[in-house]
Structure formats: structure tokens, C-alpha cells
Design a protein around this motif. Sequence first.
Motif, PDB file in Angstrom:
ATOM      1  N   ILE A 204     -10.930  11.267  -4.100  1.00 14.18           N
ATOM      2  CA  ILE A 204     -10.911  10.285  -2.717  1.00 14.18           C
ATOM      3  C   ILE A 204      -9.230  10.587  -2.391  1.00 14.18           C
ATOM      4  O   ILE A 204      -8.470  10.475  -3.293  1.00 14.18           O
ATOM      5  CB  ILE A 204     -11.055   8.944  -3.021  1.00 14.18           C
ATOM      6  CG1 ILE A 204     -12.603   8.881  -3.408  1.00 14.18           C
ATOM      7  CG2 ILE A 204     -10.603   8.148  -1.865  1.00 14.18           C
ATOM      8  CD1 ILE A 204     -12.937   7.425  -3.908  1.00 14.18           C
ATOM      9  N   ASP A 205      -9.053  11.058  -0.992  1.00 11.95           N
ATOM     10  CA  ASP A 205      -7.737  10.921  -0.577  1.00 11.95           C
ATOM     11  C   ASP A 205      -6.990   9.719  -0.392  1.00 11.95           C
ATOM     12  O   ASP A 205      -7.892   8.794   0.267  1.00 11.95           O
ATOM     13  CB  ASP A 205      -7.681  11.734   0.985  1.00 11.95           C
ATOM     14  CG  ASP A 205      -6.316  11.763   1.212  1.00 11.95           C
ATOM     15  OD1 ASP A 205      -5.491  11.485   0.807  1.00 11.95           O
ATOM     16  OD2 ASP A 205      -6.264  12.858   2.227  1.00 11.95           O
ATOM     17  N   LEU A 206      -6.078   9.513  -0.990  1.00 14.32           N
ATOM     18  CA  LEU A 206      -5.433   8.008  -1.364  1.00 14.32           C
ATOM     19  C   LEU A 206      -4.975   7.586   0.212  1.00 14.32           C
ATOM     20  O   LEU A 206      -4.410   6.561   0.222  1.00 14.32           O
ATOM     21  CB  LEU A 206      -4.288   7.988  -2.292  1.00 14.32           C
ATOM     22  CG  LEU A 206      -4.810   7.972  -3.747  1.00 14.32           C
ATOM     23  CD1 LEU A 206      -3.779   8.338  -4.736  1.00 14.32           C
ATOM     24  CD2 LEU A 206      -5.431   6.416  -4.001  1.00 14.32           C
ATOM     25  N   LYS A 207      -4.959   8.645   1.124  1.00 14.61           N
ATOM     26  CA  LYS A 207      -4.311   7.945   2.572  1.00 14.61           C
ATOM     27  C   LYS A 207      -5.559   7.920   3.499  1.00 14.61           C
ATOM     28  O   LYS A 207      -5.504   7.893   4.669  1.00 14.61           O
ATOM     29  CB  LYS A 207      -3.709   9.309   3.161  1.00 14.61           C
ATOM     30  CG  LYS A 207      -2.485   9.925   1.929  1.00 14.61           C
ATOM     31  CD  LYS A 207      -1.021   8.982   2.279  1.00 14.61           C
ATOM     32  CE  LYS A 207      -0.038   9.554   1.365  1.00 14.61           C
ATOM     33  NZ  LYS A 207      -0.520   9.751  -0.103  1.00 14.61           N
ATOM     34  N   SER A 208      -6.763   7.954   3.032  1.00 12.98           N
ATOM     35  CA  SER A 208      -8.142   7.647   3.618  1.00 12.98           C
ATOM     36  C   SER A 208      -7.940   6.348   4.350  1.00 12.98           C
ATOM     37  O   SER A 208      -7.450   5.376   3.907  1.00 12.98           O
ATOM     38  CB  SER A 208      -9.306   7.695   2.724  1.00 12.98           C
ATOM     39  OG  SER A 208      -9.220   8.751   1.955  1.00 12.98           O
ATOM     40  N   PRO A 209      -8.381   6.490   5.705  1.00 11.90           N
ATOM     41  CA  PRO A 209      -8.323   5.141   6.489  1.00 11.90           C
ATOM     42  C   PRO A 209      -9.521   3.907   5.588  1.00 11.90           C
ATOM     43  O   PRO A 209     -10.423   4.532   5.201  1.00 11.90           O
ATOM     44  CB  PRO A 209      -9.245   5.501   7.732  1.00 11.90           C
ATOM     45  CG  PRO A 209      -8.986   7.103   8.033  1.00 11.90           C
ATOM     46  CD  PRO A 209      -8.821   7.420   6.439  1.00 11.90           C
ATOM     47  N   GLY A 210      -9.077   2.779   5.783  1.00  9.48           N
ATOM     48  CA  GLY A 210      -9.690   1.880   4.927  1.00  9.48           C
ATOM     49  C   GLY A 210      -9.334   1.677   3.512  1.00  9.48           C
ATOM     50  O   GLY A 210      -9.850   0.697   2.974  1.00  9.48           O
ATOM     51  N   LEU A 211      -8.484   2.547   2.999  1.00  6.08           N
ATOM     52  CA  LEU A 211      -8.180   2.376   1.568  1.00  6.08           C
ATOM     53  C   LEU A 211      -6.870   1.679   1.832  1.00  6.08           C
ATOM     54  O   LEU A 211      -5.871   2.016   2.242  1.00  6.08           O
ATOM     55  CB  LEU A 211      -8.184   3.753   0.922  1.00  6.08           C
ATOM     56  CG  LEU A 211      -7.848   3.991  -0.444  1.00  6.08           C
ATOM     57  CD1 LEU A 211      -8.232   5.133  -1.026  1.00  6.08           C
ATOM     58  CD2 LEU A 211      -6.326   3.811  -0.792  1.00  6.08           C
ATOM     59  N   GLU A 212      -6.861   0.628   0.826  1.00  2.05           N
ATOM     60  CA  GLU A 212      -5.500  -0.233   0.901  1.00  2.05           C
ATOM     61  C   GLU A 212      -4.843  -0.190  -0.494  1.00  2.05           C
ATOM     62  O   GLU A 212      -5.672  -0.776  -1.461  1.00  2.05           O
ATOM     63  CB  GLU A 212      -5.873  -1.525   1.341  1.00  2.05           C
ATOM     64  CG  GLU A 212      -4.537  -2.378   2.026  1.00  2.05           C
ATOM     65  CD  GLU A 212      -5.022  -3.511   2.662  1.00  2.05           C
ATOM     66  OE1 GLU A 212      -4.621  -4.604   2.345  1.00  2.05           O
ATOM     67  OE2 GLU A 212      -5.717  -3.596   3.739  1.00  2.05           O
ATOM     68  N   ILE A 213      -3.674  -0.149  -0.663  1.00  4.92           N
ATOM     69  CA  ILE A 213      -2.962  -0.081  -1.965  1.00  4.92           C
ATOM     70  C   ILE A 213      -2.091  -1.347  -1.862  1.00  4.92           C
ATOM     71  O   ILE A 213      -1.135  -1.250  -1.073  1.00  4.92           O
ATOM     72  CB  ILE A 213      -2.260   1.336  -2.284  1.00  4.92           C
ATOM     73  CG1 ILE A 213      -3.313   2.526  -2.356  1.00  4.92           C
ATOM     74  CG2 ILE A 213      -1.645   1.280  -3.395  1.00  4.92           C
ATOM     75  CD1 ILE A 213      -2.660   3.819  -2.072  1.00  4.92           C
TER      76      ILE A 213
END
Lengths: 394, 359
Positions: A204-213
Motif C-alpha cells: 500500500i502506498d503510504l500517500k494513498s488518499p484516505g490513509l491517515e498517519i
Amino acid sequence: MNNRLSGETIDMRFTPTELSKQELELQREVRGFLLEELPPGSHEPCLGMAARKNKEFSLKMADRGWVGMALPTEWGGSDRTAVDRFIVVEEMLRWGAPVGHHWVADRQTGNVILKFGTEEQRERFLPAICRGELGFSIGMSEPDSGSDLASVSTKAEATTGGWIINGTKIWTSGAHENDWFVCLLRTSPLEDGNKHAGLSQFLIDLKSPGLEISPIPFLDGSHHFNEVTFNEVFVPETNVVGDLGMGWHQNTTEMAYERGGPDRWLSPFSTVEQLLREARGTDLEPVVSDLFGELIARWWGIRNLSLSVARLIDTGEAPSVESSLVKEMGTRFEQEVIEKLVHLIDLEYSPDSDSLFERLLAQCVVTFPGNTIRGGTIEILRSVASKGLKGLPA
Amino acid sequence: MSDASEVDTLITDTADRLFSQLCDHESIQKAEADGQASDIWSAFADTGFPWISISEESGGSGGTLLDALEVLRLVGYHAAPIPAAETGILGGWLMSSAGLELPSGIVTVLPNGSQGLAVERTGDRLTISGRGLRVPWARVAETIVVPLEIDGQTFAAAIDSSECQISRMTNMAGEPRDTVDFENVDVFAAVLPSEINLETFRFRGALSRTALMAGAIEKMSQLTVSYTNDRVQFGRPVAKFQAVQQHLVWGAQDAALARMAAESAGREANRGPALFEIAAAKLIANQASARATKACHQAHGAMGMTQEYPLHHLSRRLWSWRKEYGGDAEWSSWLGRVAVAQDADGLYPLITGGSAVLS
């Protein structure tokens, strides 16, 4: 020679091994590189695998062919052995080198993609890993799934052209700095009696939309851990690693690479070495000198075990019991080293001290409780190993 | 013989079979009660096992030090109550290295060398007086060997045991560790090669104990895995309990660690000077035996505290051997001096390079 521990119940395979001429040459080369890049005294040593990320350093190592070095040349690797990688990793860690950027990719993700990935994934990721460019995080734990990893509930649901992911991963080291996330996700509901089924691995690309860190501050205030939440995150079909539903098996294989290496017993070395450096010219008390004696003996012994595991991997074996035994022993030893230093050396050490030894010791005291937890608690390792001692499947 | 850097498995398989047949529980108990085990020794000696690693020209059985150490590991594994180390790689080694003729019977050594002895030299004649302590199996030995330093040279001195007064003593495992008194006893002495001196003798003794201990810890660990998988409490084998698994894993780790240390030191010693490796291996074996006996006893519960169950054949030997040829303090002090003499940058190369770095 038949060097197995024989008997009805135990079949451990630890065979003494030595470095060949070529391997010793590699060791000399790595030592020369480190002397040039990080002369002693010029850098604040890192404490083992929890090393700083320094992409520039990773790129320099990659230039030498030391990142992803055991991967095949056709994917950008150097087709070197597990023992060669052991030598490079060992020297980096005992030097306290900043290997954080490529660490996960080099230790396990490259192997996983090579072993289970598609041709397209290999082409896309392996050369970039070997160039030292990509940083990976690992997504296993969740708020309700720690040691009981099979209970993960972050879901991937099929959609057109890929998967939609919802849920939360925690304790994700470096997610705020890395590029990619290798995640264990549930692709079909938990079945009674077969809790290891229905899990799959995703890239999974950590810059994907909807992915929050968001950060989970470490006990000393530093930022390693994160919480990663997925809110309707789309992952393309091409990012599934291996076969659907085989995530547990793939994950277990990955663990065999993760366990038992020098990262599990070398973390306090820089601290011990620095004590000797700062004590130079003064008369060490006999009890401190004796402690050096005890520690180098243990390091020598554990290193021989750990090296024999690398040699075994080179014969095509997956020594999961042996590597669990070494990791369980090595991480406890790391804590024992620090406890012995604390016990013997009467200092009120501070993280801000002028003395590097004191700064390192303070850092060890505060962070080392994690050494017997990360990557599988020692309690879980004991369970894996003790089943193996009886010859039962782990 | 095969490659000198590998153990001859024909030898060790035969030794393993021999001990499996002879060293049952009753025989080991009987040896302890009798203070010797002449039948086990005879069977062992008839095949030439005690003299492995001593060349055939010197009256030995040939083979390498590695073969001899592997046999010693099996002696430890089976708790064989025999003076294998003393007759072979200690006493036999001293005698053959000095060119003295090997006797056909048991040889033992004074573990503390010439400490406590007065040596008189009249021309070619040597006489000794004094007391040797904790001498293994002196009561059944034909010859007692001691390394002596005289005028900067080291000699192997062989003493006819019939000329000594022997008082029976034992170690914690009931193995003979006798007190031997000498009064103006004539000895046959011959000079040893320069690489053998009181210090290298001490290391050789430590190497012998390391091999024995590695075998005993391994057997103890295996017994513990078997026992805890058979023993049922609360409706399941106790090995299923995490608290017990901890003991199993710790025992197995120390078995692996001690064996790896013993074998690595043996390989180095088979090639040349191995002071670092032997010191490290003995210290590791000492500490491993302390941890492993504790873990294995705990996992066995009360059964391990009985004479009828064999755990004590191993644990009592380990407690004894831990203190023979150097306890924890002696070896950590020796290693500490070596470590501190390196500068900080040399510390890791010492761990990876060992004795080769020191020479």
C-alpha cells in the motif's frame, strides 16, 4: 558431519561455521567503508535496528551493493548469500550506523516480494529497494490484535479493479517517513476453527488518499510509532502480494528472515564499546573489567549461533525454531547487558550528558524494554520454539 | 581418517552406541556407590577410545582432538562415570607430548598442577613430596601425571600411583576426586614441547570440561522436553503452559549455546592456539549450566529431586564441572583483561576474530 542435536524430541540445527576468505574480505571492506564514512567519534551511534533514517547513507551502501544484496542480480541485487548479508548488517549495527531508511526493505520486504510477488511487482519494487531508495513499514498489529495476530480485522473488500480498505493499524514504525506499507489484511471473514485463513498481504502506498498517519509518541517523546487509519482507501488489484488467503503463511515465512539476526543481540554494543573508549587510560575496577570479559564471551557465543542460522538459510532451510531461540535469547541478553552496566557503574546518567557513554546508556535504559516485545514478544517466541522442540508445527 | 577439521562419525557413533548400552540408570548409580565403574571403563578402553587424538606412534589410537572432544561430549551426554578426559586429552596428552610411554591403565592428572608440591632435583632424579587435591579417579589410576615447571622448562612427571597414599573424596556428583599424598616419591620426568606449560594445561583442562558440560546440558534439556510433554496436570501436558515453556526454551538455548561454544573452541584448538575461545567457552558453559540446571529442575518439579529419576546424574555433574578448571570468576577475569587490553575499536574485532587477533 552430523551435528544436529540428536534425540527423540529435539532436532535443532546449530553447526559451527567460519567465514571464508571471501567473506573475511567483505568484512574488511565494510569496516573500511565505515571508517571512512563514519569515523569513530564523528557520529552519535544508533542503538541497533532502531537506527536513524539517513537516505544518503542508504544510497551509499546501495552503491556498494549492500542493500538487498541477497536478491538476484536480475532484480538489481547482488545474488549474495545470507551470510554475506549477516556480515554487512553485523558491522553496520555494531558501528551504530544509520541504517533505518532501508532496514525493513533489506531485511524482509525484498524477500517477500521476491518469493511471493508477481513479475510486475518484482520489477517495480526490487531494483528500487536495491538502490536504497524505498522505505517500507510493516502493518501487522491493530488496536485489538497484538500477539494474537490472526485476529486482525482491518478489512480489504473487493471492488472494481482492486480493493477498498477500512480499519486501523498501530505501532507502525516510520510510517510518517516511509514510502510503502506491507499490510496483513482480512480478505474473508474469520472462520471458526481456521483463524489463519482469510488473511492476505498488500502493498500500500503510504500517500494513498484516505490513509491517515498520526504519531503515537514513544515514551521518551520521540516519534517512531504511528497509528495508520484506512478510510475507504483504494488499493489496485496489482498490489496484492502472493495468493489471496495465504497471508498468514507468507507472514510466517517473513518472520524466519526477521528473527535471529545480529539486530537481536547487538543493540547495546555501541554503549559497551563507548564505555571502554571513555575509560581509556584509567584503571578500570576489576568488576568492570570482569564484566567486559563476560560480555565478550556471550557475544562470541551468541554470534556463533546466529551466524550458523544464516549459514543454514543459505542451504535453503527455513530455520524458524532456531531463529526464534536465538531471538528470544539475544533480546534478553541485550537487556541483561544494560542491567549489568547500570548495576556496576554508579552514575546518574542523563540523556543530555556531555559523555556519549552516559547518553547512550540513558537511551538504552529507557528504550530497551521494547527489545523483547518488537517483532513478536518473547512469550510468543517461546511458544513457537517449544512446539518446535517437540517437533510439532509452530 | 577423514578431513582433519571434521569429526570422524564412525568413532563417535560407536561411542554413542557403547554408552547407550552401558550407561543405564542402574549402572551410573552403581558406579557412584562403588566409587568406580570398571566394567564401563573396560569396554571403553578395549576399543581404544581413551587414547583418541594421541598418535599411534606414541601408543595412542590416532584421530584428532576434535574426535576426542566429541567422545567427551558423549561421555557428558550419557553421564558415563569414567576418567576419559584424564586418561586421554589431559594425562595421555602430557605423557605422549613429553615422549613418555603410555601405561595400559587409567591415567589421571593433578588438576592444580604442581601447586602444593615440593620438587627436589638431584641430577637426573626428581622426587616430589606434598599433596594433590581433588584428583579425578586417583584410586583407580595406574599413573598420576603432573606438569612441573623447573628452571623455566615444563616437564611432564609421571608417578606410579602405588607409591602414593590415596584418600577417597568425591565431587558433588559422587565422581572420585581423591586426595593424593606424596612423600619423596620418585618420578619419571621428561621435558614438554615449548607450547605446553602450566597455563596451556589449565586451558586444556577447561576445554575438556566444556565438552563434557555441553553433552550434559543437551541431555538435560532433552529429558526436560520429554518429561513435560508426558506429564499431565490440569488435563494437559505441562509443556502446554507458558510458564513451563519458558523453562524448556531456556534449557534448549543453553544446550545450543554451550555446544556451539564447546565445538567452536574445539575447532580452534584443533588448529592451534585457542586461548580466547577456550576461556569464552568455559565461561559460557559454566553460566549455561547454572541457568539450565535451574530451568530443568524447575520444569521437572519434585520428580527431578529424586534419586530414581536421572536428572541428577546430569545436574550434579554440571554443578561439579562448573567449578573444575576455572569457575566463572577465573575466566571472566582472564577474558576481561584481554578485552580491556584492546582499545575500544579493537573490541568487536576480538569477538569476531578471537585468538587469531591476539597472536
